[in-house]
Design a protein around this motif. Structure first.
Motif, PDB file in Angstrom:
ATOM      1  N   SER A  87      43.913  45.855  52.358  1.00 28.26           N
ATOM      2  CA  SER A  87      44.255  46.937  51.974  1.00 28.26           C
ATOM      3  C   SER A  87      45.822  46.707  52.562  1.00 28.26           C
ATOM      4  N   GLY A 129      39.939  43.430  46.990  1.00 31.01           N
ATOM      5  CA  GLY A 129      40.340  44.001  46.160  1.00 31.01           C
ATOM      6  C   GLY A 129      41.698  44.790  46.378  1.00 31.01           C
ATOM      7  N   PRO A 130      42.590  44.904  45.761  1.00 33.80           N
ATOM      8  CA  PRO A 130      43.982  46.371  45.695  1.00 33.80           C
ATOM      9  C   PRO A 130      43.457  47.918  46.032  1.00 33.80           C
ATOM     10  N   GLU A 131      42.229  48.071  45.864  1.00 31.47           N
ATOM     11  CA  GLU A 131      41.926  49.294  45.781  1.00 31.47           C
ATOM     12  C   GLU A 131      40.979  49.191  47.482  1.00 31.47           C
ATOM     13  N   ALA A 132      41.418  48.617  48.282  1.00 30.00           N
ATOM     14  CA  ALA A 132      40.310  49.086  49.307  1.00 30.00           C
ATOM     15  C   ALA A 132      41.643  49.537  50.597  1.00 30.00           C
ATOM     16  N   LYS A 133      40.975  50.386  50.689  1.00 31.65           N
ATOM     17  CA  LYS A 133      41.225  51.427  51.816  1.00 31.65           C
ATOM     18  C   LYS A 133      41.495  50.447  53.310  1.00 31.65           C
ATOM     19  N   ASP A 153      49.712  46.258  39.835  1.00 36.67           N
ATOM     20  CA  ASP A 153      49.910  46.648  41.639  1.00 36.67           C
ATOM     21  C   ASP A 153      50.071  45.248  42.001  1.00 36.67           C
ATOM     22  N   GLN A 186      48.454  39.640  45.794  1.00 41.74           N
ATOM     23  CA  GLN A 186      47.439  40.205  47.271  1.00 41.74           C
ATOM     24  C   GLN A 186      47.765  38.769  48.120  1.00 41.74           C
TER      25      GLN A 186
END
Length: 456
Positions: free
Chosen positions: A250, A352-356, A434, A437
């Protein structure tokens, strides 16, 4: 070539009958009849001590004492147990060493024959090489009496104890995970090189207590660095500015904090303001921010540190710390041979990159077995293994190197190395469309498992 333990036992038993037991050292007896023994290169706490009653060089079931060593490496045993040889098990991720902050990250075993009450790298290697402690001390030009005493405590009154301590904490890294794993012939070469290096330091009047010597097992040579004695010197050294790179998916940008005499004097983390007080206790740091922030360090070397930043204990951010110079100028020098035939452990946040940011991480630990120049077995902890193709490329004009793992379903993992120091490699996984990470890789299984466990 590994020397047979049987031959060592026989030779050392013969020696013990002719003055090899060093009977001049303190027997450590207490008034209640118990015997105090000490485990030391620095003081090794939470080490397991075994009474080797069958003299087989193994800590068998039932031979371990119920108590482990205390903060000064001491534990007591009965007078009857003191007639047997002793084995101290240094357990990666559990045993701590006062020579550096945090845990020891290499399993090892120390040994002392019956009658000796201090277990050190010296007592171990002397016995394995069928020498008395006095003869082994002479081979290193050291005062034999210091090797059978608490040389750490003696440093304040005896300058030679500093040299003994430097030898001991450097020799620890030469030891095998068990007594039978010691490669005596190879160790003799390393120790001769260490002897030459320490003589060089002595000639240059270097403070033995201020340096760390690290062994490169590939070439047998030693590199010198400033010794890190605690978290605070690490944080405040080199101008005090430290860059944090986050393994939680995140957070995709690094931040910096500057630590100066108990106050934060620069910060790119919004809620940690300039002027915030901080306190160091052991391997933890508490910042008087709003909310209060804690940092628990697991691993600290002269160059890097790994720790968890959190305000809520249920949500920890795993962070990789380095100095400003290393962050701005760092590069890696890995080669394909660092992977082929080797085992690495890869730790990442699988959210993953969509994590908040408010969501907890999904820690994932994988064992990578590089079977050949082209194939790697990927073993996620707790899941079935998979096999993939891999390649490694390096451009001398770039600061990064690229490890690519190509799966059979046409998915690929492209890892660009960011920094590789002290046995830990930080990589950036390139994620299409994106931000990259951060991923962590190390060959130290105990460190990888501990990081994974505490990140939950």
């Amino acid at each position: 070539m590994r020397k047979s333990l049987l031959s060592v036992v026989v030779a050392a038993t013969i020696l013990s009958g002719c003055g090899g037991s060093d009977s001049d050292n303190d027997d450590g007896k207490n008034l209640d009849g118990k015997v105090t023994v000490q485990v030391i290169d620095g003081y090794l706490s939470n080490a397991e001590v075994c009474v080797d009653k069958n003299s087989n060089f193994v800590c068998d079931t039932g031979e371990a004492l119920s108590d482990r060593t205390n903060d000064t490496g001491k534990v007591t045993l009965s007078a009857s147990d003191s007639q047997y040889p002793l084995i101290a098990r240094i357990i990666a991720g559990e045993t701590s060493d006062t020579d550096h902050p945090g845990f020891v990250w290499q399993d090892a075993e120390l040994y002392a024959p019956a009658g000796q009450t201090i277990l050190t790298p010296f007592s171990t290697l002397a016995y394995l090489n069928a020498q008395s402690l006095a003869d082994y001390a002479a081979s290193l030009n050291l005062d034999a009496s210091l090797l059978s005493q608490d040389y750490v405590a003696l440093k304040s009154s005896n300058p030679d104890a500093k040299k003994v301590h430097l030898y001991a904490r450097t020799m620890h890294a030469m030891l095998g995970e068990t007594l039978s794993d010691n490669n005596l012939e190879e160790q003799k070469i390393w120790i001769q090189n260490l002897k030459n290096k320490i003589q060089e330091l002595d000639n240059n009047q270097v403070d033995f207590d201020a340096v760390t010597l690290s062994l490169n097992k590939d070439n047998g040579q030693f590199t010198q660095s400033d010794r890190v004695k605690g978290i605070q010197p690490f944080l405040e050294g080199n101008g005090g500015m430290k860059f944090l790179e986050w393994l939680n998916a995140s957070i995709d940008i690094p931040h910096n904090l500057t630590f100066t005499d108990g106050k934060i004097t620069d910060s790119s983390i919004g809620y940690i303001q300039v002027g915030t007080d901080y306190q160091v206790s052991g391997t933890s740091v508490t910042l008087a921010s709003q909310p209060e922030t804690k940092i628990d360090f697991v691993y600290v070397s002269p160059d890097i540190a790994l720790g968890y930043v959190y305000s809520d204990p249920s949500k920890k951010f795993l962070t990789f710390w380095q100095s400003k110079d290393d962050y701005l100028n760092g590069r890696t020098d890995l080669v394909q041979e660092d992977f082929t035939g080797q085992i690495w452990y890869l730790l990442r946040d699988a959210a993953g990159p969509e994590a908040k940011e408010e969501e907890p991480p999904v820690p994932e630990l994988n064992e990578l077995v590089f079977l050949s120049d082209t194939h790697v077995s990927i073993n996620p902890m707790g899941s079935d293994a998979d096999e993939a193709e891999w390649s490694f490329t390096s451009d001398p004009n770039e600061t990064f190197q690229t490890l690519t793992i190509q799966f059979s379903n046409n998915n690929s993992m492209i890892l660009d190395t960011d920094v590789s120091k002290a046995g830990v490699t930080l990589l950036k996984q390139q994620i299409v469309d994106d931000n990259p990470q951060n991923i962590l890789m190390t060959q130290n299984k105990a460190l990888a498992k501990a990081l994974h466990k505490h990140w939950q």
